[in-house]
Design an enzyme around this catalytic site. Structure first.
Site, PDB file in Angstrom:
ATOM      1  N   HIS A 152     -28.786  16.499 -12.116  1.00 45.43           N
ATOM      2  CA  HIS A 152     -29.504  18.018 -11.679  1.00 45.43           C
ATOM      3  C   HIS A 152     -30.205  17.161  -9.875  1.00 45.43           C
ATOM      4  O   HIS A 152     -31.397  15.681 -10.497  1.00 45.43           O
ATOM      5  CB  HIS A 152     -30.860  18.476 -12.259  1.00 45.43           C
ATOM      6  N   GLY A 175       6.137  25.225   5.216  1.00 41.32           N
ATOM      7  CA  GLY A 175       6.089  25.059   4.199  1.00 41.32           C
ATOM      8  C   GLY A 175       4.168  24.767   3.403  1.00 41.32           C
ATOM      9  O   GLY A 175       3.369  23.898   4.627  1.00 41.32           O
ATOM     10  N   GLY A 182       7.970  19.088   0.991  1.00 42.58           N
ATOM     11  CA  GLY A 182       8.506  17.884  -0.406  1.00 42.58           C
ATOM     12  C   GLY A 182       8.611  16.866   0.059  1.00 42.58           C
ATOM     13  O   GLY A 182       9.351  17.048   0.736  1.00 42.58           O
ATOM     14  N   VAL A 197       0.968  20.703  -0.668  1.00 42.16           N
ATOM     15  CA  VAL A 197      -0.744  20.045  -0.405  1.00 42.16           C
ATOM     16  C   VAL A 197      -0.445  19.584   0.650  1.00 42.16           C
ATOM     17  O   VAL A 197      -1.933  19.826   1.648  1.00 42.16           O
ATOM     18  CB  VAL A 197      -0.528  19.120  -1.209  1.00 42.16           C
ATOM     19  N   ILE A 198       1.050  19.014   1.308  1.00 36.72           N
ATOM     20  CA  ILE A 198       0.811  18.172   2.812  1.00 36.72           C
ATOM     21  C   ILE A 198       0.648  19.392   3.557  1.00 36.72           C
ATOM     22  O   ILE A 198      -0.117  19.471   5.053  1.00 36.72           O
ATOM     23  CB  ILE A 198       2.417  17.583   3.517  1.00 36.72           C
ATOM     24  N   ASP A 227       6.886   7.999  -7.462  1.00 35.52           N
ATOM     25  CA  ASP A 227       7.565   8.978  -6.635  1.00 35.52           C
ATOM     26  C   ASP A 227       8.874   8.256  -7.229  1.00 35.52           C
ATOM     27  O   ASP A 227      10.244   9.904  -7.411  1.00 35.52           O
ATOM     28  CB  ASP A 227       7.171   9.242  -5.183  1.00 35.52           C
ATOM     29  N   GLY A 247       1.245  -1.580  -0.015  1.00 35.87           N
ATOM     30  CA  GLY A 247      -0.201   0.068   0.095  1.00 35.87           C
ATOM     31  C   GLY A 247       1.148   1.559  -0.539  1.00 35.87           C
ATOM     32  O   GLY A 247       0.333   2.734  -0.117  1.00 35.87           O
ATOM     33  N   GLY A 248       1.639   0.866   0.297  1.00 38.70           N
ATOM     34  CA  GLY A 248       3.228   2.144   0.467  1.00 38.70           C
ATOM     35  C   GLY A 248       2.689   2.897   0.856  1.00 38.70           C
ATOM     36  O   GLY A 248       1.661   3.531   2.120  1.00 38.70           O
TER      37      GLY A 248
HETATM   38  P1  NAD Z   1       4.946  20.689  -2.161  1.00 33.73           P
HETATM   39  O1  NAD Z   1       5.680  20.474  -3.054  1.00 33.73           O
HETATM   40  O2  NAD Z   1       3.003  20.198  -2.358  1.00 33.73           O
HETATM   41  O3  NAD Z   1       5.429  21.845  -1.101  1.00 33.73           O
HETATM   42  C1  NAD Z   1       5.708  21.797  -0.412  1.00 33.73           C
HETATM   43  C2  NAD Z   1       6.182  23.598   0.070  1.00 33.73           C
HETATM   44  O4  NAD Z   1       6.503  23.511   0.795  1.00 33.73           O
HETATM   45  C3  NAD Z   1       6.283  24.707  -1.581  1.00 33.73           C
HETATM   46  O5  NAD Z   1       4.766  25.673  -0.829  1.00 33.73           O
HETATM   47  C4  NAD Z   1       6.749  25.215  -1.208  1.00 33.73           C
HETATM   48  O6  NAD Z   1       7.308  26.451  -1.420  1.00 33.73           O
HETATM   49  C5  NAD Z   1       7.516  25.359   0.685  1.00 33.73           C
HETATM   50  N1  NAD Z   1       8.745  25.482   0.763  1.00 33.73           N
HETATM   51  C6  NAD Z   1      10.188  24.647   0.321  1.00 33.73           C
HETATM   52  N2  NAD Z   1      10.949  25.525   1.373  1.00 33.73           N
HETATM   53  C7  NAD Z   1      10.615  25.921   2.327  1.00 33.73           C
HETATM   54  C8  NAD Z   1      11.664  26.738   3.395  1.00 33.73           C
HETATM   55  N3  NAD Z   1      12.498  25.966   3.803  1.00 33.73           N
HETATM   56  N4  NAD Z   1      10.393  26.987   4.063  1.00 33.73           N
HETATM   57  C9  NAD Z   1       8.877  27.443   4.076  1.00 33.73           C
HETATM   58  N5  NAD Z   1       8.383  27.168   2.931  1.00 33.73           N
HETATM   59  C10 NAD Z   1       9.270  25.967   2.230  1.00 33.73           C
HETATM   60  O7  NAD Z   1       4.994  18.765  -1.355  1.00 33.73           O
HETATM   61  P2  NAD Z   1       4.816  18.238   0.221  1.00 33.73           P
HETATM   62  O8  NAD Z   1       2.863  19.039   0.532  1.00 33.73           O
HETATM   63  O9  NAD Z   1       5.504  18.169   1.106  1.00 33.73           O
HETATM   64  O10 NAD Z   1       3.951  17.104  -0.665  1.00 33.73           O
HETATM   65  C11 NAD Z   1       5.200  15.999  -0.810  1.00 33.73           C
HETATM   66  C12 NAD Z   1       4.321  15.364  -2.345  1.00 33.73           C
HETATM   67  O11 NAD Z   1       3.021  14.425  -1.848  1.00 33.73           O
HETATM   68  C13 NAD Z   1       4.016  16.561  -3.383  1.00 33.73           C
HETATM   69  O12 NAD Z   1       3.961  16.070  -4.719  1.00 33.73           O
HETATM   70  C14 NAD Z   1       2.353  16.722  -3.111  1.00 33.73           C
HETATM   71  O13 NAD Z   1       1.647  16.346  -4.479  1.00 33.73           O
HETATM   72  C15 NAD Z   1       1.905  15.293  -2.893  1.00 33.73           C
HETATM   73  N6  NAD Z   1       0.539  14.689  -1.880  1.00 33.73           N
HETATM   74  C16 NAD Z   1      -0.351  15.415  -2.480  1.00 33.73           C
HETATM   75  C17 NAD Z   1      -1.606  14.775  -1.899  1.00 33.73           C
HETATM   76  C18 NAD Z   1      -3.204  14.664  -2.579  1.00 33.73           C
HETATM   77  O14 NAD Z   1      -3.023  14.735  -3.946  1.00 33.73           O
HETATM   78  N7  NAD Z   1      -4.103  15.363  -1.960  1.00 33.73           N
HETATM   79  C19 NAD Z   1      -2.330  14.832  -0.308  1.00 33.73           C
HETATM   80  C20 NAD Z   1      -0.395  15.261   0.133  1.00 33.73           C
HETATM   81  C21 NAD Z   1       1.028  15.004  -0.707  1.00 33.73           C
END
Ligand code: NAD
Length: 446
Positions: free
Chosen positions: A435, A179, A261, A182-183, A300, A38-39
């Site tokens: 609808h 950050g 990230g 998304v997370i 990923d 499931g990772g």
């Molecule tokens: P992300 O790339 O979405 O966001 C990271 C954010 O951190 C960016 O906005 C960036 O500008 C900011 N940032 C980077 N360095 C920083 C710093 N030193 N200080 C402050 N801000 C900083 O990465 P994430 O939110 O960690 O998510 C990781 C991956 O997991 C992404 O590819 C995301 O799409 C995926 N994810 C998807 C979902 C979903 O589909 N609903 C949910 C969670 C995660």
């Protein structure tokens, strides 16, 4: 030693999809997974967060039910119980995947696998002290949380990554989220709805920088009004215990969640020293093949788009190529939907207005508040929402759709379909939406 047709390292959405598909086609498949199948998605990502977010939403909606004429007194929640439910949901889904793999007679090995050697004929993999041989290798090792080089971030009990946050049985007293991606914004939603004071620190001038910024502005306005402290263009300089220094100011909280990230996980692949990498991720072609003839990579680890549904689709395409299925399929990266589970949700597919300019496409941009949908009005008191469509002004093809408003995650697939099939607005207009549903907004906007 029997030789497998395919060895897969990593049992996330890429790995288990590939294993199931190849096994179904009658091939001998071995899948190595060091944790649970499931990772990240199923065990410490999408599913556990959505389980907790649903609990938080139930509580929040009950506590704010008055706007619908409902009064509920002494609404409370039990975070440990929410966690327990989350664990059960995950456990059942993991068992389901195991069962499916078992039904297809796929060999599942529990342990950390490493590539020992590779020729064009055979790849040798070791796991738990035993060697296994396969004609083809598929790398689905996923990604890990990136830890930025911020002084004080390591070995600090106040600092969490998303896995720590998901495991905690108690809510933090207060939280700083480093950050605003998304997370970060999904956890901001969870903690805010459960009454935890939240500060988001984002280095870029905006949160969710890759999304349509008009849509993001709707979320920002709501979250700021609700009391979430969102600091943009703010760089964290150092962390000391629960204190974060950013742009010269000091902020303090019980916990600091770092979500800046994720990075491709290349552990166990050291023997593949001739595999092509780009910025730490494995380079693949349109069929998820690497530069090595019998080595594929999905998910990923390819650094393409880090989404579970992309990983699963890549796996389908890769297996199709490996089995020489005709016609060979490619992935339509231009029509990948994505959702951010904030409240309201954001869902999008295709290019943004900003990307249209980068691609030299003259866009026709249409906007409509979600309140044009009767169902939205009935169920989203006090919200306006937004639906934005990017159309090629010359061809009238639908190139992108960006929405904010519940429950847009549930019908963005209709927009994905239009973008994937290259529908013009006139063609999309022929699709009938039921609808009353919020999905009708996709028809209204045409
Ligand atoms: P992300 O790339 O979405 O966001 C990271 C954010 O951190 C960016 O906005 C960036 O500008 C900011 N940032 C980077 N360095 C920083 C710093 N030193 N200080 C402050 N801000 C900083 O990465 P994430 O939110 O960690 O998510 C990781 C991956 O997991 C992404 O590819 C995301 O799409 C995926 N994810 C998807 C979902 C979903 O589909 N609903 C949910 C969670 C995660």
């Amino acid at each position: 030693m029997s030789k497998f047709f395919l060895a897969i390292i990593g049992g996330g959405p890429a790995g288990y999809t590939a294993a199931e598909k190849a096994s179904k086609a009658g091939k001998d498949v071995i899948l190595f997974e060091q944790n649970a199948v499931g990772g990240t998605c199923l065990n410490v990502g999408c599913i556990p967060t959505k389980s907790l977010l649903y609990g938080a939403k139930q509580y929040y909606n009950a506590a704010h039910a008055q706007k619908y004429g409902v009064s509920a007194e002494n609404v409370s929640f039990d975070f440990a119980a929410m966690q327990k439910r989350k664990t059960i949901v995950v456990r059942k889904l993991v068992a389901g995947i195991k069962q499916r793999l078992n039904n297809e007679h796929c060999t599942l090995v529990s342990g950390a696998a490493a590539v020992v050697s590779r020729t064009d004929e055979v790849v040798t993999i070791s796991c738990n002290g035993e060697n296994y041989e396969a004609e083809n290798l598929m790398i689905c090792t996923g990604s890990t949380n990136f830890v930025p080089p911020i002084p004080g971030i390591k070995e600090n009990e106040h600092v969490w990554d998303s896995t720590d946050a998901l495991a905690a049985n108690e809510l933090p007293q207060s939280i700083i989220i480093v950050g605003g991606g998304v997370i970060g914004m999904e956890f901001a939603t969870l903690y805010h709805e459960l009454g935890v004071p939240v500060t988001v620190i984002e280095a870029m001038p905006t949160i969710l920088p890759n999304l349509d910024q008009e849509v993001v502005a709707v979320l920002l306005e709501k979250y700021k009004k609700a009391g979430i402290n969102i600091l943009t263009s703010t760089k964290v300089e150092s962390i000391d215990g629960g204190k974060v220094t950013a742009n010269g100011e000091v902020y303090e909280a019980d916990k600091i969640l770092v979500s800046v990230g994720r990075r491709a996980n290349l552990q166990g692949l050291e023997a593949l020293n001739d595999i092509e990498l780009n910025r730490g991720a494995i380079v693949i072609d349109d069929f998820c093949k690497t530069n090595l003839p019998n080595v594929y990579a999905c998910g990923d680890v390819t650094g393409k788009i880090m989404l579970a549904h992309v990983a699963a689709r890549q796996a389908e395409v890769a297996i199709g190529r490996m089995l020489k299925q005709i016609p060979l399929q490619r992935i339509a990266y231009n029509a990948i939907p994505s959702v951010v589970y904030t409240n309201p949700e954001i869902a999008s597919v295709g290019i943004t207005e900003a990307q249209a300019a980068e691609l030299n496409i003259e866009p026709e941009v249409r906007r409509l508040p979600m309140t044009f949908s009767g169902r939205f009005m009935a169920e989203n008191e006090g919200e306006t929402g937004l639906c934005k469509m990017i159309i090629d002004a010359k061809t009238k093809m639908v190139l992108g759709v960006h929405m904010i408003g519940n429950p847009c995650s549930e019908f963005v697939s209709a927009a994905s379909f239009a973008v994937r099939m290259g529908y013009t607005t006139a063609e999309f207009e022929q699709v009938v939406f039921p609808h009353p549903t919020v999905s009708e907004i996709l028809h209204e906007i045409l």
